[in-house]
Design a protein around this motif. Structure first.
Motif, short mmCIF file in Angstrom:
data_model
loop_
_atom_site.label_atom_id
_atom_site.label_comp_id
_atom_site.label_asym_id
_atom_site.label_seq_id
_atom_site.Cartn_x
_atom_site.Cartn_y
_atom_site.Cartn_z
N ILE A 144 1.67 -46.54 31.34
CA ILE A 144 1.22 -46.83 32.71
C ILE A 144 -0.11 -47.55 32.69
O ILE A 144 -0.31 -48.54 33.40
N LEU A 145 -1.05 -47.08 31.87
CA LEU A 145 -2.35 -47.73 31.80
C LEU A 145 -2.24 -49.16 31.29
O LEU A 145 -2.98 -50.04 31.73
N SER A 146 -1.32 -49.41 30.38
CA SER A 146 -1.11 -50.77 29.88
C SER A 146 -0.63 -51.67 31.00
O SER A 146 -1.08 -52.81 31.13
N CYS A 147 0.28 -51.19 31.79
CA CYS A 147 0.82 -51.95 32.91
C CYS A 147 -0.24 -52.17 33.97
O CYS A 147 -0.35 -53.26 34.54
N GLU A 148 -1.03 -51.16 34.25
CA GLU A 148 -2.05 -51.23 35.29
C GLU A 148 -3.34 -51.90 34.79
O GLU A 148 -4.28 -52.08 35.53
N LYS A 149 -3.42 -52.18 33.51
CA LYS A 149 -4.52 -52.87 32.83
C LYS A 149 -5.76 -52.04 32.49
O LYS A 149 -6.69 -52.60 31.94
N PRO A 150 -5.86 -50.75 32.79
CA PRO A 150 -7.07 -50.07 32.36
C PRO A 150 -7.00 -49.48 30.95
O PRO A 150 -7.87 -48.73 30.54
N LYS A 151 -5.98 -49.85 30.17
CA LYS A 151 -5.87 -49.34 28.81
C LYS A 151 -7.07 -49.74 27.95
O LYS A 151 -7.38 -49.10 26.96
N SER B 54 -11.96 -50.08 35.23
CA SER B 54 -10.76 -49.66 34.50
C SER B 54 -10.86 -48.20 34.11
O SER B 54 -9.88 -47.45 34.20
N ASP B 55 -12.04 -47.78 33.66
CA ASP B 55 -12.23 -46.38 33.28
C ASP B 55 -12.06 -45.45 34.47
O ASP B 55 -11.46 -44.39 34.35
N LYS B 56 -12.55 -45.87 35.61
CA LYS B 56 -12.41 -45.04 36.82
C LYS B 56 -10.93 -44.85 37.17
O LYS B 56 -10.50 -43.74 37.49
N GLN C 203 -10.93 -27.59 32.99
CA GLN C 203 -11.50 -27.77 31.66
C GLN C 203 -11.90 -29.21 31.39
O GLN C 203 -12.68 -29.47 30.48
N LEU C 204 -11.37 -30.15 32.16
CA LEU C 204 -11.61 -31.57 31.91
C LEU C 204 -12.52 -32.24 32.93
O LEU C 204 -13.00 -33.35 32.70
N GLU C 205 -12.77 -31.59 34.06
CA GLU C 205 -13.46 -32.25 35.16
C GLU C 205 -14.87 -32.73 34.81
O GLU C 205 -15.38 -33.65 35.44
N ASN C 206 -15.52 -32.16 33.82
CA ASN C 206 -16.86 -32.59 33.44
C ASN C 206 -16.88 -33.75 32.45
O ASN C 206 -17.95 -34.24 32.11
N CYS C 207 -15.72 -34.16 31.98
CA CYS C 207 -15.65 -35.30 31.06
C CYS C 207 -16.03 -36.57 31.82
O CYS C 207 -15.47 -36.85 32.88
N LYS C 208 -16.95 -37.32 31.30
CA LYS C 208 -17.49 -38.49 32.00
C LYS C 208 -16.59 -39.72 31.89
O LYS C 208 -16.60 -40.57 32.76
N THR C 209 -15.83 -39.84 30.79
CA THR C 209 -15.01 -41.04 30.60
C THR C 209 -13.58 -40.64 30.26
O THR C 209 -13.29 -39.49 29.90
N THR C 210 -12.70 -41.61 30.35
CA THR C 210 -11.30 -41.41 30.00
C THR C 210 -11.16 -41.02 28.53
O THR C 210 -10.40 -40.13 28.18
N LYS C 211 -11.92 -41.69 27.69
CA LYS C 211 -11.86 -41.39 26.25
C LYS C 211 -12.33 -39.96 25.98
O LYS C 211 -11.78 -39.27 25.12
N ALA C 212 -13.31 -39.48 26.74
CA ALA C 212 -13.78 -38.10 26.58
C ALA C 212 -12.67 -37.11 26.95
O ALA C 212 -12.49 -36.08 26.29
#
Length: 103
Positions: free
Chosen positions: A30-37, A59-61, A78-87
């Motif tokens: 999905i991210l590849s299609c939507e371009k934020p990969k 893209s990260d947002k 458990q994930l809500e404090n992660c600042k980025t997608t990679k995090a």
């Protein structure tokens, strides 16, 4: 946003601790299609590269929202404090390390 057939894959398959490998694979499609990969494979450009940084941050947002929207409430907390997608991705990999590895 009107759900597309690809986005419906995530809507129908919320991550709950099972089938992590398939969930991640679907998310990457999905991210590849939507371009934020881009945010999964590239670091945020420096502030001097204004346009590239703006594109990466937007893209990260998008990717960040997709990931948080498609997990259970327990995982969200458990994930809500992660600042980025990679995090988020790294945290999920750590959380599920004992299970089948994420793709």
């Amino acid at each position: 946003m009107v759900p597309t057939p690809l986005l419906n894959i995530l809507i129908e398959n919320k991550l709950n601790g099972n089938k992590n490998k398939e969930w991640k694979r679907n998310l990457i499609i999905i991210l590849s299609c939507e371009k934020p990969k881009i945010v999964l494979h590239n670091k945020c450009p420096p502030a001097t590269q204004v346009e590239a940084r703006k594109y990466w941050e937007e893209s990260d947002k998008i990717a960040h929202c997709y990931k948080l929207a498609r997990v259970t409430s327990v995982l969200y907390k458990q994930l809500e404090n992660c600042k980025t997608t990679k995090a988020i991705l790294h945290k999920l990999e750590d959380m599920f390390r004992g299970q089948a590895a994420l793709a």
